[in-house]
Design a protein around this motif. Sequence first.
Motif, PDB file in Angstrom:
ATOM      1  N   ALA A  51      49.909  17.694  14.564  1.00 19.49           N
ATOM      2  CA  ALA A  51      49.116  18.066  15.737  1.00 19.49           C
ATOM      3  C   ALA A  51      47.625  17.887  15.471  1.00 19.49           C
ATOM      4  O   ALA A  51      46.874  17.456  16.353  1.00 19.49           O
ATOM      5  N   ALA A  52      47.194  18.201  14.252  1.00 20.28           N
ATOM      6  CA  ALA A  52      45.782  18.029  13.907  1.00 20.28           C
ATOM      7  C   ALA A  52      45.396  16.550  13.930  1.00 20.28           C
ATOM      8  O   ALA A  52      44.310  16.186  14.383  1.00 20.28           O
ATOM      9  N   LEU A  53      46.268  15.690  13.433  1.00 16.41           N
ATOM     10  CA  LEU A  53      45.990  14.250  13.470  1.00 16.41           C
ATOM     11  C   LEU A  53      45.836  13.766  14.913  1.00 16.41           C
ATOM     12  O   LEU A  53      44.902  13.034  15.244  1.00 16.41           O
ATOM     13  N   VAL A  54      46.772  14.184  15.769  1.00 14.18           N
ATOM     14  CA  VAL A  54      46.715  13.768  17.172  1.00 14.18           C
ATOM     15  C   VAL A  54      45.453  14.308  17.832  1.00 14.18           C
ATOM     16  O   VAL A  54      44.768  13.595  18.579  1.00 14.18           O
ATOM     17  N   HIS A  55      45.125  15.561  17.564  1.00 15.32           N
ATOM     18  CA  HIS A  55      43.935  16.178  18.157  1.00 15.32           C
ATOM     19  C   HIS A  55      42.673  15.449  17.742  1.00 15.32           C
ATOM     20  O   HIS A  55      41.723  15.305  18.536  1.00 15.32           O
ATOM     21  N   ASP A  56      42.627  14.959  16.513  1.00 15.93           N
ATOM     22  CA  ASP A  56      41.447  14.255  16.015  1.00 15.93           C
ATOM     23  C   ASP A  56      41.419  12.781  16.391  1.00 15.93           C
ATOM     24  O   ASP A  56      40.529  12.036  15.960  1.00 15.93           O
ATOM     25  N   GLY A  57      42.418  12.330  17.155  1.00 18.05           N
ATOM     26  CA  GLY A  57      42.410  10.960  17.646  1.00 18.05           C
ATOM     27  C   GLY A  57      42.995   9.929  16.718  1.00 18.05           C
ATOM     28  O   GLY A  57      42.751   8.733  16.885  1.00 18.05           O
ATOM     29  N   HIS A  58      43.789  10.366  15.723  1.00 17.86           N
ATOM     30  CA  HIS A  58      44.422   9.414  14.809  1.00 17.86           C
ATOM     31  C   HIS A  58      45.767   8.968  15.389  1.00 17.86           C
ATOM     32  O   HIS A  58      46.674   9.800  15.532  1.00 17.86           O
ATOM     33  N   PRO A  59      45.952   7.716  15.705  1.00 14.84           N
ATOM     34  CA  PRO A  59      47.248   7.270  16.207  1.00 14.84           C
ATOM     35  C   PRO A  59      48.299   7.285  15.106  1.00 14.84           C
ATOM     36  O   PRO A  59      48.070   6.771  14.006  1.00 14.84           O
TER      37      PRO A  59
END
Length: 555
Positions: A51-59
């Motif tokens: 979720a943190a990756l997605v929130h930070d814009g990492h595909p």
Amino acid sequence: MSESPRQRPVILLVSSRTHRDALEDEFRSRYWRDYDVRTLEGIDGAADAAAALVHDGHPIALLGVDHTLEGDPLALVDELRRLSPSSRRIVLVSMASFREALDELRPALAVGRLDTYLLIPQGPRDEEFHTAIAEYLSEWATTTSGPEVAGVRIVDDGRQPAVAGIRDFLDRMGAPWTRYRPDSPVGRELLAEVGRDAPLPLVAAFDRPAITGATERLVASAFYGSPRDLGDDYVADLLIIGAGPAGLAAAVYGASEGLRTVVLDPEAVGGQAGTSSMIRNYLGFPRGVSGMRLAFRARLQATRFGARIFTGHAVDAMTLGDVHEVSYGDGVLRARSVLIACGVRYRRLGVPALEALVGTGVHYGAAASVAREMEGRDVMIVGGGNSAGQAAIHLARFARSVTMVIRRPSLGETMSSYLVDEIATHDDISVSTRSRVTDGGGDGRLEWVLLEGEHGEPQRMPIDGLFLLLGAEPGTDWLPDEVVRDDRGFVLTGRDIPKDRWRDGRPPAPLETTVPGVFAAGDVRAGSMKRVASASGEGAGAVSQVHAHLAPAPD
């Protein structure tokens, strides 16, 4: 200058301590240059990290979950799908636990909870494992991310409906493209070459003159050649009308067996099947294959054997004779035999307000390039066939919600059960039965539709994208009357032809029409199964009947 890991798509591995080092080494050694490979140990905290990756814009391109994890690995896969629906999902299975794991994974695969399972490599150079990984990364990149290198440049200001068709054509032909605004540096440069007042869209590529006021067919004929290139005295042994599965299969077998083979199609190679985001029940592709990729491979295979394939050329008429003449636009092709494999086309919705918005929110078919733009939006699909089901599953990777609209009581009446089951697992896909779209509109692009059910008041719904897959009708208006069709326009062949049209009391060959040397295969043929596999089989089978027709008569 090299990229930093934060700029790259992520391959996220969730592993047990036993397999962590082996998996991390396997993925980093192969994919580290282009992907940020991250490994988490254990289920606890894995969902929060994703979720943190997605929130930070990492595909997140690919998720690999170790089946030997303590807890419930499939529940973690479900959670990760909700967090990143466009990611490809793989369960990694050890050889020791394969048999037990398969019993659990088989029903999960059947309803689409994961894309596949793979055995964890037991040693170096496990190319079967990496072939599967590469295929999934390729599918993710094709359908989710924009191209890294633009082969085709499109200049438009967002108000040209033709751009949607051009982009769909280029996607299906495997040609990367990038759009530019007229006031961008690239846009200003290209417009300076053709004139500032040139009509948009402008399309430029391959060091060829830019096309102004471009359409799908103009781009197709300009980039991929014209039948005129064959010369005025050219006579094909086999002329195939349509580049769907039936036409492509016939092209492969015809050209490989020495026939001078030519294919004409008004659109991109692949036909309706080419628009399918994922075909899971085609023989020989256990992990599924997109219609675009299947068509791309078939085109390369046919051209390798010498077949000439021309897109962007619609057939207007056919004149029969010892050598048949087929008219297209401003040209004529001659052939000793003709295979009608033009498939079917989607029926029109017939709502004037929505027809006026085709290309600006309303689309016939489900273009991958348009699907990417539906991220976080609400979309609607009208249709209940397999193509509609595949489109719904694909759009659910991006859209906030997907509403399927069908006239029948249930999807199961017209859709394969594997698709019905997979759709049922998606919380963001809803099905409106016994319903139809009767109106819609918006300021320059689609904003709303009117949905009318069997009972109750029509409901006005805010919608950003309407995808119409309304069933099939044959495009056979160009055929002469001598080629007999049924009352719906599908071409009759073999014993389906009325006996009074048989020659010498004998029926034509199984795929031959009422005209000697003219054959039909695939969806356009009356009585066909309307499936990719059956169309391919008919296309291949037609070639042997073409050979029999072309063979010299015995003394």
